[in-house]
Design a protein around this motif. Sequence first.
Motif, short mmCIF file in Angstrom:
data_model
loop_
_atom_site.label_atom_id
_atom_site.label_comp_id
_atom_site.label_asym_id
_atom_site.label_seq_id
_atom_site.Cartn_x
_atom_site.Cartn_y
_atom_site.Cartn_z
N VAL A 233 52.03 20.40 65.66
CA VAL A 233 51.80 21.58 66.50
C VAL A 233 51.45 21.11 67.90
N SER A 234 51.48 22.02 68.83
CA SER A 234 51.12 21.69 70.20
C SER A 234 49.60 21.60 70.35
N ALA A 235 49.16 20.87 71.36
CA ALA A 235 47.73 20.79 71.63
C ALA A 235 47.17 22.16 71.96
N GLY A 236 47.98 22.97 72.64
CA GLY A 236 47.53 24.33 72.99
C GLY A 236 47.27 25.17 71.75
N LEU A 237 48.16 25.07 70.76
CA LEU A 237 47.98 25.84 69.52
C LEU A 237 46.75 25.35 68.77
N LEU A 238 46.54 24.04 68.77
CA LEU A 238 45.34 23.50 68.11
C LEU A 238 44.08 24.06 68.74
N HIS A 239 44.02 24.07 70.07
CA HIS A 239 42.82 24.57 70.74
C HIS A 239 42.72 26.10 70.65
N TYR A 240 43.81 26.77 70.39
CA TYR A 240 43.75 28.22 70.17
C TYR A 240 42.98 28.51 68.89
N HIS A 241 43.18 27.68 67.86
CA HIS A 241 42.49 27.88 66.58
C HIS A 241 41.09 27.28 66.57
N PHE A 242 40.92 26.15 67.25
CA PHE A 242 39.65 25.41 67.20
C PHE A 242 39.29 24.91 68.59
N ASP A 243 38.16 25.38 69.12
CA ASP A 243 37.75 25.02 70.47
C ASP A 243 37.34 23.56 70.58
N THR A 244 36.60 23.06 69.60
CA THR A 244 36.04 21.71 69.68
C THR A 244 36.33 20.94 68.40
N LYS A 245 36.20 19.63 68.48
CA LYS A 245 36.38 18.79 67.31
C LYS A 245 35.31 19.08 66.27
N GLU A 246 34.10 19.39 66.72
CA GLU A 246 33.01 19.70 65.78
C GLU A 246 33.30 20.98 65.01
N GLN A 247 33.83 21.99 65.71
CA GLN A 247 34.18 23.24 65.02
C GLN A 247 35.29 22.99 64.01
N LEU A 248 36.27 22.20 64.41
CA LEU A 248 37.37 21.87 63.50
C LEU A 248 36.84 21.11 62.28
N PHE A 249 35.93 20.17 62.51
CA PHE A 249 35.39 19.38 61.41
C PHE A 249 34.66 20.26 60.40
N ALA A 250 33.89 21.21 60.90
CA ALA A 250 33.18 22.12 60.00
C ALA A 250 34.16 22.89 59.13
N GLU A 251 35.29 23.32 59.72
CA GLU A 251 36.30 24.04 58.95
C GLU A 251 36.99 23.12 57.96
N VAL A 252 37.20 21.86 58.34
CA VAL A 252 37.84 20.90 57.45
C VAL A 252 36.98 20.68 56.20
N LEU A 253 35.68 20.60 56.38
CA LEU A 253 34.78 20.42 55.24
C LEU A 253 34.91 21.58 54.26
N SER A 254 34.91 22.79 54.79
CA SER A 254 35.04 23.97 53.92
C SER A 254 36.41 23.97 53.24
N TYR A 255 37.42 23.59 53.98
CA TYR A 255 38.79 23.52 53.45
C TYR A 255 38.86 22.51 52.30
N SER A 256 38.32 21.33 52.53
CA SER A 256 38.31 20.29 51.50
C SER A 256 37.50 20.72 50.29
N HIS A 257 36.34 21.37 50.55
CA HIS A 257 35.48 21.80 49.45
C HIS A 257 36.18 22.86 48.61
N ARG A 258 36.91 23.75 49.25
CA ARG A 258 37.66 24.78 48.49
C ARG A 258 38.71 24.12 47.61
N ALA A 259 39.37 23.08 48.15
CA ALA A 259 40.40 22.40 47.37
C ALA A 259 39.80 21.73 46.13
N SER A 260 38.68 21.03 46.30
CA SER A 260 38.06 20.38 45.14
C SER A 260 37.47 21.41 44.19
N SER A 261 37.04 22.56 44.72
CA SER A 261 36.51 23.61 43.85
C SER A 261 37.59 24.15 42.92
#
Length: 235
Positions: A49-77
């Motif tokens: 995806v484009s960098a612009g689209l990435l920043h549209y969904h997630f403002d910062t790397k920290e915000q993205l990381f928090a979402e990644v954790l929830s995403y990973s946790h849902r997968a293992s759940s």
Amino acid sequence: MADSPKEPSQRERAAAGARNRILAAAAACIVRDGLANVRMAGIAREAGVSAGLLHYHFDTKEQLFAEVLSYSHRASSELNQKVMQRAHDHPAQRLSTFLDRCLPSDELLANEWLLWQELDLLCLRQPHLGKVAAELYEDLYSTVTSIITEGAGSGVFSPAGEPRMIAETAVALCDGLGARVLARDPRLTLADARRTLAISVGVLVGHAGPLPAPAQLTAGPASELMSGLLAGARR
């Protein structure tokens, strides 16, 4: 008559698909390179995806990381639910099985453990992320508490303390043992960690001996979900 749920539009489906690709790509990059070495531009390339689209969904790397954790946790759940079905209704095996899922006992869980290790470090510098950690741990605590309470009610367990306190202790034990297994401590194998858990938690819950061996999931569903989580960024 209640209205039927509205079907998402093509644009909404595309946006959801892009978001999931970003999360899968970010998980893959963080597991491979560590959070400190990951750049938003690299995640965008991995996700296609484009960098612009990435920043549209997630403002910062920290915000993205928090979402990644929830995403990973849902997968293992999802896998947790499947493997817990193999333990049937026996509280001792259900407890053993769930706690085994709290160890880095397969590839998916080892990768999730790497993400959690990054979270622990990040929380020291970004205290507001402590809420993310607390929510993820609460899911573990409440599940273990429920299993212990169920076992006590059926007479399988005779816990000496409050189920919640024992649950938090058991999860903490998983954290300590799991960190050593993940670090490849030659003095503690995965089998050693499982044996320690079975004996120690068996004592804590008042079970007649060590907890039984955990139920296991066949390789197929686990590898399929791993592909969806970590390779899905390329789809």
